[in-house]
Design a protein around this motif. Structure first.
Motif, PDB file in Angstrom:
ATOM      1  N   LEU B  41       0.883  -1.146   0.000  1.00 50.42           N
ATOM      2  CA  LEU B  41       0.000   0.000   0.000  1.00 50.42           C
ATOM      3  C   LEU B  41       0.928   1.205   0.000  1.00 50.42           C
ATOM      4  CD1 LEU B  41      -3.003   0.518   0.128  1.00 50.42           C
ATOM      5  CD2 LEU B  41      -2.890   0.448   2.599  1.00 50.42           C
ATOM      6  N   GLN B  42       0.829   2.028  -1.050  1.00 46.85           N
ATOM      7  CA  GLN B  42       1.829   3.086  -1.195  1.00 46.85           C
ATOM      8  C   GLN B  42       1.270   4.478  -1.050  1.00 46.85           C
ATOM      9  OE1 GLN B  42       4.777   3.382  -4.343  1.00 46.85           O
ATOM     10  NE2 GLN B  42       4.416   1.229  -4.770  1.00 46.85           N
ATOM     11  N   ASP B  43       2.033   5.337  -0.414  1.00 47.88           N
ATOM     12  CA  ASP B  43       1.718   6.757  -0.404  1.00 47.88           C
ATOM     13  C   ASP B  43       1.953   7.271  -1.830  1.00 47.88           C
ATOM     14  OD1 ASP B  43       1.653   9.556   0.601  1.00 47.88           O
ATOM     15  OD2 ASP B  43       3.735   9.456  -0.045  1.00 47.88           O
ATOM     16  N   PRO B  44       0.996   8.075  -2.368  1.00 53.09           N
ATOM     17  CA  PRO B  44       1.146   8.506  -3.765  1.00 53.09           C
ATOM     18  C   PRO B  44       2.494   9.154  -4.071  1.00 53.09           C
ATOM     19  CG  PRO B  44      -1.007   9.138  -2.929  1.00 53.09           C
ATOM     20  CD  PRO B  44      -0.262   8.559  -1.783  1.00 53.09           C
ATOM     21  N   PHE B  45       3.019   9.949  -3.140  1.00 54.59           N
ATOM     22  CA  PHE B  45       4.268  10.646  -3.400  1.00 54.59           C
ATOM     23  C   PHE B  45       5.500   9.775  -3.186  1.00 54.59           C
ATOM     24  CE2 PHE B  45       1.615  14.322  -3.400  1.00 54.59           C
ATOM     25  CZ  PHE B  45       2.269  15.208  -4.242  1.00 54.59           C
ATOM     26  N   GLY B  46       5.276   8.524  -2.765  1.00 54.70           N
ATOM     27  CA  GLY B  46       6.396   7.610  -2.616  1.00 54.70           C
ATOM     28  C   GLY B  46       7.191   7.805  -1.337  1.00 54.70           C
ATOM     29  N   PHE B  47       6.570   8.461  -0.328  1.00 56.40           N
ATOM     30  CA  PHE B  47       7.286   8.656   0.928  1.00 56.40           C
ATOM     31  C   PHE B  47       7.341   7.378   1.754  1.00 56.40           C
ATOM     32  CE2 PHE B  47       6.184  13.267   0.416  1.00 56.40           C
ATOM     33  CZ  PHE B  47       7.497  13.650   0.203  1.00 56.40           C
ATOM     34  N   PHE B 256      -3.921   5.938 -12.183  1.00 58.01           N
ATOM     35  CA  PHE B 256      -3.462   7.225 -12.692  1.00 58.01           C
ATOM     36  C   PHE B 256      -4.389   8.375 -12.358  1.00 58.01           C
ATOM     37  CE2 PHE B 256      -1.078   4.169 -14.987  1.00 58.01           C
ATOM     38  CZ  PHE B 256       0.158   4.750 -15.106  1.00 58.01           C
ATOM     39  N   GLY B 258      -6.780   7.924  -9.511  1.00 60.08           N
ATOM     40  CA  GLY B 258      -6.977   7.829  -8.076  1.00 60.08           C
ATOM     41  C   GLY B 258      -5.696   7.704  -7.273  1.00 60.08           C
ATOM     42  N   ASN B 259      -4.557   7.527  -7.925  1.00 62.43           N
ATOM     43  CA  ASN B 259      -3.252   7.419  -7.266  1.00 62.43           C
ATOM     44  C   ASN B 259      -3.129   6.264  -6.273  1.00 62.43           C
ATOM     45  OD1 ASN B 259      -1.924   9.739  -8.456  1.00 62.43           O
ATOM     46  ND2 ASN B 259      -3.452  10.931  -7.361  1.00 62.43           N
ATOM     47  N   ASP B 260      -3.929   5.216  -6.484  1.00 62.49           N
ATOM     48  CA  ASP B 260      -3.797   4.029  -5.648  1.00 62.49           C
ATOM     49  C   ASP B 260      -2.926   3.027  -6.403  1.00 62.49           C
ATOM     50  OD1 ASP B 260      -3.995   1.844  -4.057  1.00 62.49           O
ATOM     51  OD2 ASP B 260      -6.154   1.564  -4.283  1.00 62.49           O
ATOM     52  N   LEU B 261      -1.606   3.116  -6.187  1.00 63.28           N
ATOM     53  CA  LEU B 261      -0.690   2.312  -6.991  1.00 63.28           C
ATOM     54  C   LEU B 261      -0.778   0.827  -6.672  1.00 63.28           C
ATOM     55  CD1 LEU B 261       2.401   4.664  -7.084  1.00 63.28           C
ATOM     56  CD2 LEU B 261       0.657   4.294  -8.813  1.00 63.28           C
ATOM     57  N   GLY B 262      -0.913   0.491  -5.385  1.00 65.45           N
ATOM     58  CA  GLY B 262      -0.988  -0.916  -4.994  1.00 65.45           C
ATOM     59  C   GLY B 262      -2.200  -1.597  -5.594  1.00 65.45           C
TER      60      GLY B 262
END
Lengths: 433, 293
Positions: B41-47, B256, B258-262
């Motif tokens: 589960l990723q933070d959109p900004f990659g933090f 792209f 919703g920014n939910d990468l996982g």
């Protein structure tokens, strides 16, 4: 022969264009297409001409969603622009990512000539601010939903623009149907009939202080007031009082421009465009409210988008960004932006300038948005702060569309939104863990 | 007999490197990333990212919405594949018989091939426009209050029509060349044996077209599943709303938009598995039963 001629000519002109001294160059990613994009380019050109230290380059990156995604991807690759435009629904994502942006307050305090949020008109101050009221994003194209009406249509029906929804369904709508018009359309169900519906009636939209607090946030959407409103909408569709033309913004605006629909709920920022497209006299008024819910309607909050200063840039570039923000919020530029586009001026000084210039006597409809943003505030009128909100809006749009086309019931639709939205909020909270 | 071979064992590897590196960079590497991030589960900004095990997958399995999208994708794929293949076959068989002006006629039928999917989508938008679309007016003649972007079935119909229209020329070209490669002697022999044109087609022509048809079947399934993205994106005007969407478009929306990468990665892994199954199906089951001449 000819080609080398052209090449050398362009080379020379290119060399001539390079100034003798070093300028700091910054980039600005935005989502303003068409006529709005022209105005954005004008602002950038004017800023570049107004001084000789900095050069800003605006880059159009597509829709709001595309701009946000491009900005995030660029940040992850270390290639972020200096300034990024982020729309209301994406604000929570950016503000939650501390370290991705420099709060505008900090930027202007360090590199500019200070910052005072009291300079901004109320209703603009809080949406892009953190829980302490520190402004993170610089409100740029700020708008709020208002009701436009076709003056000819209302005159033909012998009614005035309604102030309450009760008046609309009892008096205005039947008279307009009689006069051969579709009384009402709107362009954005989550924004106009959800977020600002809550704000206009001062109803809590999410736990944890509408999401601004530090705890866990749950949306409060499966609620009697908004469900009653959507039940009314489905009845209005059956009675011919209201027409829904799909999720697309323009599909709902076009019938108003073609004078088929008498009243249209859109953005105060639509004013500039409507002036060019509508061939009938039109005006605007405040968003109606339900008298049955409240007798003291409150203000709405700003939509549209804000500019964020991205972190990871040199001091020189940050100083350039600060200089640009100061230029942008100067009363003259704000007034020009307000006049060209219909977006509200964000500072008190710009509003005063527009008023003293007599702009609102000439175009009363242009003032409606600001008036609505300055109505009395309530506990739940400063906005909302929810992560993955772009997805939550998509869920709303999906269920609302199903409700209005009779695919699902109001009860089932709202229960589904509540469940899916809370699952998304929980997921977002865990990405921040 | 002497076997030809490389003296230097490194040479073949060296010769393969360009091809392999392209596959590595453009396929295995991103595919590996997708598989990895589907467990996070990723933070959109990659933090930060948190390992969540199979949660992104179980979430899909439990989601009623995802099932709806999968169902729509299945029906959409079947419809687009069936309609674009059968219409193209019909046109090819008829065009094969045309003698005068044959070239012009064929060129006209192939023209649409040059249209890019988003452009096809835009043409669709104009034809199905709510207020001025000619096809919208046409449907109204039959009492169908067609509204693109409002009714689920209406939007789905527009998507199928545009996607089929766009794909017919490709199928047409292949079918036509398939028909023209059937030996004249076979056709003439059939003509003596059987006077019925329809029966000759099903007994002789169609089986001989089988390799072409099978190849096109796979091409069309992948087209409907993946390449119609541009058509769908344009027809829904970037707002999914209550419109029908396919699995691939949902990967895009969640990742792209919703920014939910996982979550989006898990969906793309599901699609990868689907393609894998399709490929196995192609090579193992069907290719054996189809005889190429």
């Amino acid at each position: 022969m000819k080609l080398t001629h052209v090449m050398s000519a362009s080379l020379v002109s290119g060399m001539l264009a390079v100034p003798a001294y070093a300028q700091t160059e910054i980039t600005w990613w935005h989502a303003m297409g068409g006529q709005l994009g022209e105005t954005v380019n004008q602002i950038a050109t004017d800023f570049n001409a107004s001084q000789s230290d900095y050069v800003i380059t605006p880059v159009f990156k597509g829709t709001y969603e595309e701009t946000l995604t491009a900005g995030i991807a660029a940040f992850r690759a270390g290639e972020q622009p200096n300034v990024m435009q982020v729309f209301d629904a994406g604000a929570a994502t950016v503000i939650a990512a501390e370290g991705a942006t420099i709060p505008v307050e900090a930027l202007l305090t360090e590199f500019g000539s200070g910052f005072d949020s009291a300079d901004y008109i109320s209703g603009v101050r809080n949406f892009y601010a953190d829980n302490d009221g520190t402004m993170i994003g610089m409100p740029f194209n700020s708008s709020t939903p208002i009701m436009y009406y076709n003056e000819d249509a209302l005159a033909a029906a012998g009614v005035s623009a309604p102030t309450t929804w009760e008046e609309f369904q009892e008096t205005t709508a039947p008279a307009l149907v009689e006069a051969g018009y579709i009384p009402l359309a709107q362009s954005h169900l989550p924004w106009i009939f959800t977020e600002n519906f809550y704000s206009r009636h001062n109803i809590q939209f999410a736990t944890n202080d509408n999401g601004y607090g530090d705890g866990t946030t749950e949306i409060l959407i499966d609620q009697p007031e908004i469900k009653a409103h959507f039940t009314a909408l489905t009845e209005w569709i059956d009675q011919g009082y209201f027409q829904w033309y799909g999720t697309g913004w323009g599909d709902n605006q076009t019938p108003f421009e073609q004078a088929e629909v008498a009243m249209w709920l859109g953005s105060s920022g639509s004013f500039g465009g409507l002036q060019a497209t509508a061939e009938f006299p039109f005006s605007a008024t405040l968003l109606p409210y339900w008298e049955g819910i409240t007798s003291e309607p409150t203000q709405t909050f700003i939509g549209g988008a804000a500019l964020f200063a991205m972190s990871g840039k040199s001091d020189e570039e940050n100083a350039a960004t600060a200089a640009f923000f100061e230029y942008l919020t100067s009363p003259e530029v704000q007034y020009m932006w307000h006049r060209e586009t219909g977006y509200v001026p964000v500072t008190e000084a710009a509003y005063a300038l527009a008023a003293s210039d007599g702009y609102y006597e000439e175009k009363p409809a242009a003032e409606v948005g600001i008036q609505q943003l300055q109505l009395p505030a309530g506990d739940f009128t400063r906005g909302y702060r929810m992560g993955f909100y772009v997805q939550i809006r998509d869920v709303m749009n999906r269920e609302y569309g199903r409700i209005l086309t009779g695919e699902t019931s109001v009860d089932d639709g709202f229960a589904a939104i509540q469940e899916e939205a809370n699952e998304l909020l929980d997921r977002f909270a865990r990405t921040q863990g | 007999m002497k076997r030809a071979g490389f003296r230097n064992p490194w040479l073949p590897i060296l010769l393969l490197v360009p091809q392999l590196s392209i596959i590595m960079v453009f396929f295995y590497w991103p595919a590996g990333w997708a598989i990895q991030s589907s467990f996070y589960l990723q933070d959109p900004f990659g933090f930060g990212s948190t390992f969540v095990g199979a949660e992104n997958y179980t979430r899909l399995a439990e989601s009623g919405e995802y099932r709806k999208v999968a169902w729509f994708t299945l029906i959409y794929t079947l419809l687009v594949t069936f309609l674009s293949l059968s219409l193209a076959l019909l046109l090819a068989v008829k065009a094969d018989k045309v003698i005068r002006g044959a070239k012009t006629y064929r060129t006209l039928l192939m023209w649409v091939y040059a249209v890019a999917p988003p452009v096809a989508g835009f043409l669709g938008l104009m034809f199905f426009d709510q207020s001025v679309g000619p096809l919208t007016d046409f449907f109204k003649l039959f009492g169908w209050d067609f509204q693109l972007g409002v009714g689920y079935t209406d939007t789905a119909t527009a998507m199928v029509i545009v996607a089929v229209w766009k794909q017919i020329p490709v199928n047409f070209i292949f079918f036509l060349s398939g028909l023209q490669s059937i030996p004249r002697s076979v056709r003439e022999a059939a003509l003596i044996d059987n006077g019925s044109g329809t029966q000759r087609f099903w007994d002789i022509t169609f089986p001989l077209l089988a390799p072409t048809a099978f190849f096109l079947l796979i091409i069309n399934i992948t087209y409907a599943l993946f390449d119609t993205f541009g058509v769908i994106d344009t027809l829904v005007k970037g707002e999914p709303g209550n419109n029908p969407v396919t699995l691939v478009y949902k990967v895009f929306i969640d990742g792209f938009r919703g920014n939910d990468l996982g979550g989006s990665s898990a969906q793309s892994v599901v699609l990868m598995v689907l393609v894998l199954i399709l490929t196995i199906f192609q090579f193992r089951l069907l290719e054996r039963r189809i005889h190429y001449t």
